[in-house]
Design a protein around this motif. Structure first.
Motif, PDB file in Angstrom:
ATOM      1  N   GLN A  61      46.645   7.494  35.268  1.00 56.85           N
ATOM      2  CA  GLN A  61      46.099   6.941  35.683  1.00 56.85           C
ATOM      3  C   GLN A  61      44.894   6.329  34.850  1.00 56.85           C
ATOM      4  N   GLY A  65      43.528   2.832  32.796  1.00 61.68           N
ATOM      5  CA  GLY A  65      42.827   1.734  32.677  1.00 61.68           C
ATOM      6  C   GLY A  65      42.296   1.738  31.650  1.00 61.68           C
ATOM      7  N   ASN A 311      38.274   8.341  38.549  1.00 59.53           N
ATOM      8  CA  ASN A 311      39.460   6.539  38.702  1.00 59.53           C
ATOM      9  C   ASN A 311      38.174   6.130  39.857  1.00 59.53           C
ATOM     10  N   ARG A 336      41.886  -1.336  42.208  1.00 56.96           N
ATOM     11  CA  ARG A 336      41.442  -0.076  41.477  1.00 56.96           C
ATOM     12  C   ARG A 336      42.066  -1.350  40.202  1.00 56.96           C
ATOM     13  N   THR A 337      41.819   0.083  39.119  1.00 56.59           N
ATOM     14  CA  THR A 337      42.359  -0.540  37.325  1.00 56.59           C
ATOM     15  C   THR A 337      43.198  -0.951  37.557  1.00 56.59           C
ATOM     16  N   ASN A 338      44.166  -0.775  38.483  1.00 55.32           N
ATOM     17  CA  ASN A 338      45.767  -1.176  38.126  1.00 55.32           C
ATOM     18  C   ASN A 338      46.692  -2.564  39.009  1.00 55.32           C
TER      19      ASN A 338
END
Length: 370
Positions: A61, A65, A311, A336-338
């Protein structure tokens, strides 16, 4: 076992965890199972073989990201074990490079990461940007503190926050809380219930189109239950869940963290803020943005550790209202990054009975390998 796509296990950011902790639920007579390494649990792991298996998905993840890509950038969609894609081979070389740089120059501390060069792009830019185009490339924000700028001390900011929510006495009168509302994510909206109990138990049940999802932390263990199964949180994810579960958070910040630094914060929705950086002995740092006028918490940024970097997760709080003598947010967005999701609360009940069975972690089926 083939790793699950990070996007698949983390679409509803903050609700999805990827690995298991069962030792906290074993009786004293039972011996906890030895934790598996990534190489023992997953197929075709050529690097990071010895990291805990529950760290592999969060690490992927982090890579996704940092490069602004999804799983299929490196992996075949229907067979993630295969090495057919050139990008997967390149990723292995980049991991080797990062580990070597940090070992040789930073005493194995994680200082250089994928994001150091990629900045959210699959292909890092190696040529400086011309002056008239410099605004096109995001850089680090740098806050200059002028002699005229009056910063409060950390104690003053935190005391103002505690007073703004209603004070310690009113806060500790609350033993439980039940919130009901909706969650918006991926263009869908569906019902959610959140059960909180002092001092740090929290469980949410969301009723998505693909089935019911449960995310819980009982003070020791955290887990996610979906129609696909039950997934316990790893140690780093439990640290984040513990912060979210703090029903007395405004009064307990100075117990959870020991070092604080105050800086001028960002302007959030027109509100000037104080930024308080909080650091603990064994917890990742926390960034807290407080409204300079009201004292209320507008933004929280926390991190989960992976072998390649941290993260980030950002929670933005808004729509504070009175609930039993306390000011609490009736809306928050976790990013979040996603992806991100927003929860909007329609009703709040304080000091109502909650079935303790909700906070008992379901049994985890043993993963068997041929």
């Amino acid at each position: 076992m083939t790793p699950t796509c990070p996007r698949e296990v983390s679409t509803l950011a903050g609700f999805f965890a990827v690995t298991f902790l069962t030792a906290s639920l074993l009786t004293p007579a039972q011996e906890p199972p030895a934790p598996k390494t990534a190489a023992q649990q997953f197929k075709n792991v050529q690097l990071l073989k010895d990291i805990p298996a529950d760290q592999l998905i969060p690490t992927m993840q982090f890579i996704a990201g940092a490069l602004g890509v999804d799983c299929e950038f490196c992996h075949l969609e229907h067979d993630r074990d295969k090495d057919d894609k050139k990008e997967k081979q390149t990723a292995r070389k980049m991991i080797e490079m990062e580990l070597a740089i940090n070992k040789s120059h930073f005493k194995n501390e994680i200082e250089v990461t994928c994001y150091t060069c990629h900045r959210g792009s699959p292909h890092p830019i190696g040529i400086p940007i011309l002056a008239n185009n410099s605004s096109a490339v995001p850089g680090h924000e740098h806050h200059e503190i002028s002699a005229q700028e009056n910063l409060l001390t950390a104690d003053q900011v935190l005391d103002k926050y505690l007073a703004a929510v209603g004070g310690a006495e009113a806060l500790h009168k609350i033993k439980s809380r039940v919130q009901k509302g909706t969650v918006d994510t991926g263009g869908e909206q569906y019902p959610i219930e959140i059960y909180s109990e002092d001092p740090e138990k929290r469980l949410s049940i969301s009723h998505a189109s693909f089935g019911e999802s449960v995310t819980a932390f009982n003070g020791q263990a955290g887990w996610l239950a979906t129609p696909r199964g039950v997934h316990p949180m790893n140690a780093s994810e439990r640290q984040s869940a513990r912060i979210d579960a703090q029903i007395y958070f405004p009064a307990r910040i100075r117990e959870l963290y020991q070092e604080f630094k105050v800086l001028p914060g960002e302007t959030i929705d027109g509100h000037a803020t104080f930024l308080v950086n909080a650091a603990g002995l064994s917890t990742p740092p926390l960034r807290l943005f407080f409204d300079q006028q009201s004292g209320l918490l507008l933004r929280l940024v926390r991190y989960t550790e992976t072998p390649l970097g941290r993260n980030p997760a950002q929670v933005d709080y808004t729509d504070y209202r009175d609930a039993g003598g306390l000011q609490i947010p009736f809306q928050w967005t976790l990013t979040r990054t996603n992806g991100s999701f927003t929860i909007r609360i329609a009703s709040v009940q304080q000091n109502v009975p909650i079935d303790e069975k909700l906070f008992v972690m379901p049994p985890i089926p043993e993963v068997r390998h041929p």
